[in-house]
Write a protein that holds these residues in place. Structure first.
Motif, PDB file in Angstrom:
ATOM      1  N   LEU A   1      15.165-132.189 -32.902  1.00 19.12           N
ATOM      2  CA  LEU A   1      14.644-132.430 -31.561  1.00 19.12           C
ATOM      3  C   LEU A   1      15.794-132.798 -30.629  1.00 19.12           C
ATOM      4  O   LEU A   1      16.466-133.813 -30.828  1.00 19.12           O
ATOM      5  N   HIS A   2      16.005-131.992 -29.621  1.00 17.24           N
ATOM      6  CA  HIS A   2      17.140-132.139 -28.702  1.00 17.24           C
ATOM      7  C   HIS A   2      16.933-133.278 -27.701  1.00 17.24           C
ATOM      8  O   HIS A   2      15.871-133.911 -27.638  1.00 17.24           O
ATOM      9  N   GLY A   3      17.950-133.500 -26.889  1.00 12.71           N
ATOM     10  CA  GLY A   3      17.926-134.548 -25.882  1.00 12.71           C
ATOM     11  C   GLY A   3      17.208-134.144 -24.600  1.00 12.71           C
ATOM     12  O   GLY A   3      16.819-132.993 -24.401  1.00 12.71           O
ATOM     13  N   PHE A   4      17.060-135.129 -23.715  1.00  7.42           N
ATOM     14  CA  PHE A   4      16.389-134.984 -22.423  1.00  7.42           C
ATOM     15  C   PHE A   4      17.115-133.967 -21.550  1.00  7.42           C
ATOM     16  O   PHE A   4      18.331-134.043 -21.375  1.00  7.42           O
TER      17      PHE A   4
ATOM     18  N   LYS B   1      24.395-125.986 -31.022  1.00  7.90           N
ATOM     19  CA  LYS B   1      25.846-125.873 -30.789  1.00  7.90           C
ATOM     20  C   LYS B   1      26.553-127.187 -31.119  1.00  7.90           C
ATOM     21  O   LYS B   1      27.651-127.185 -31.681  1.00  7.90           O
ATOM     22  N   GLN B   2      25.936-128.312 -30.770  1.00  8.43           N
ATOM     23  CA  GLN B   2      26.542-129.618 -31.049  1.00  8.43           C
ATOM     24  C   GLN B   2      26.587-129.900 -32.545  1.00  8.43           C
ATOM     25  O   GLN B   2      27.606-130.332 -33.080  1.00  8.43           O
ATOM     26  N   VAL B   3      25.484-129.642 -33.235  1.00  6.34           N
ATOM     27  CA  VAL B   3      25.410-129.905 -34.678  1.00  6.34           C
ATOM     28  C   VAL B   3      26.342-128.967 -35.453  1.00  6.34           C
ATOM     29  O   VAL B   3      26.926-129.363 -36.460  1.00  6.34           O
ATOM     30  N   ASN B   4      26.505-127.750 -34.971  1.00  3.97           N
ATOM     31  CA  ASN B   4      27.386-126.806 -35.670  1.00  3.97           C
ATOM     32  C   ASN B   4      28.855-127.206 -35.623  1.00  3.97           C
ATOM     33  O   ASN B   4      29.686-126.580 -36.274  1.00  3.97           O
ATOM     34  N   LYS B   5      29.190-128.267 -34.904  1.00  4.27           N
ATOM     35  CA  LYS B   5      30.550-128.827 -34.917  1.00  4.27           C
ATOM     36  C   LYS B   5      30.741-129.794 -36.087  1.00  4.27           C
ATOM     37  O   LYS B   5      31.854-130.240 -36.343  1.00  4.27           O
ATOM     38  N   TRP B   6      29.651-130.136 -36.776  1.00  9.37           N
ATOM     39  CA  TRP B   6      29.747-130.996 -37.949  1.00  9.37           C
ATOM     40  C   TRP B   6      30.501-130.254 -39.050  1.00  9.37           C
ATOM     41  O   TRP B   6      30.592-129.029 -39.043  1.00  9.37           O
ATOM     42  N   PRO B   7      31.015-130.988 -40.035  1.00  7.26           N
ATOM     43  CA  PRO B   7      31.688-130.314 -41.155  1.00  7.26           C
ATOM     44  C   PRO B   7      30.751-129.336 -41.858  1.00  7.26           C
ATOM     45  O   PRO B   7      29.569-129.643 -42.082  1.00  7.26           O
ATOM     46  N   GLN B   8      31.261-128.174 -42.202  1.00 12.35           N
ATOM     47  CA  GLN B   8      30.472-127.156 -42.890  1.00 12.35           C
ATOM     48  C   GLN B   8      29.891-127.698 -44.189  1.00 12.35           C
ATOM     49  O   GLN B   8      28.787-127.328 -44.582  1.00 12.35           O
TER      50      GLN B   8
END
Length: 154
Positions: A19-22, A31-38
Motif C-alpha cells: 500500500l503506497h503513500g498519500f 520503484k522505491q522498493v525495487n531499490k532494496w537489495p535483490q
C-alpha cells in the motif's frame, strides 16, 4: 544424499499486499522498493495496489515521479476526522478476496498507517472479515490515527 523417494522442499515466498503513500501510486512504491537489495526482494512476493481515490490536491512527488497519483482516504488538518475510510477498507478487502490470499501487508506513509490499523480492525471484526488473518507487517514511515479528542484510536 537422499533416496529416490525424497522430494525437493518447496518454500513458498510470503505474499505481501503493498500500500503506497498519500498522493502517490503503486508504481511509485514499486520503484522505491525495487531499490532494496535483490537478496531481500527475491524472498518476497510483492503485489502493488493503487488506492481507490484520485489525488484531490497537489502531490509532494510531482516533478519527481509521473502521475497519476492516488489517496487511500482523506483527513482534516489535525488528523482527527477521516473521509472515505470505510470505502477504502472495503476496496482493500475486495482486492484481497479477488487476488489473495496474502500473508502480510507492506505499507509506506499513508499505506503504513492503514497496514498498521488493518490487523487490529480485523481482530475486532470491523475489517478484512472475509480474508485470512494478516500474519506479517512491513511498515515504512507510519503514524497513528487520532480521535477528535486527540487520543490514539488503534
Amino acid at each position: 544424499m537422499g533416496s529416490e523417494g525424497d522430494e525437493k522442499r518447496i518454500i513458498k515466498k510470503p505474499r505481501f499486499l503493498c500500500l503506497h503513500g498519500f498522493r502517490t501510486s503503486a508504481e511509485i512504491l514499486k520503484k522505491q522498493v525495487n531499490k532494496w537489495p535483490q537478496s531481500v526482494i527475491e524472498k518476497l512476493d510483492l503485489v502493488f495496489l493503487d488506492a481507490p481515490f484520485p489525488c484531490q490536491g497537489k502531490s509532494d512527488v510531482e516533478g519527481i515521479f509521473d502521475p497519476p497519483y492516488y489517496e487511500w482516504f482523506q483527513f482534516n488538518k489535525e488528523f482527527t476526522e477521516y473521509t472515505n475510510f470505510d470505502e477504502c477498507l472495503q476496496y482493500i478487502e475486495n482486492y484481497m478476496i479477488k487476488h489473495g490470499p496474502f500473508d502480510g501487508l507492506l505499507g509506506f506513509s499513508q499505506g503504513a498507517i492503514l497496514s498498521t490499523a488493518l490487523p487490529n480492525l480485523q481482530e475486532k471484526g470491523v475489517a478484512l472479515t472475509k480474508v485470512p488473518k494478516v500474519k506479517f507487517l512491513m511498515i515504512i514511515g507510519g503514524a497513528k490515527f487520532r480521535s477528535p479528542s486527540g487520543r490514539q484510536i488503534f
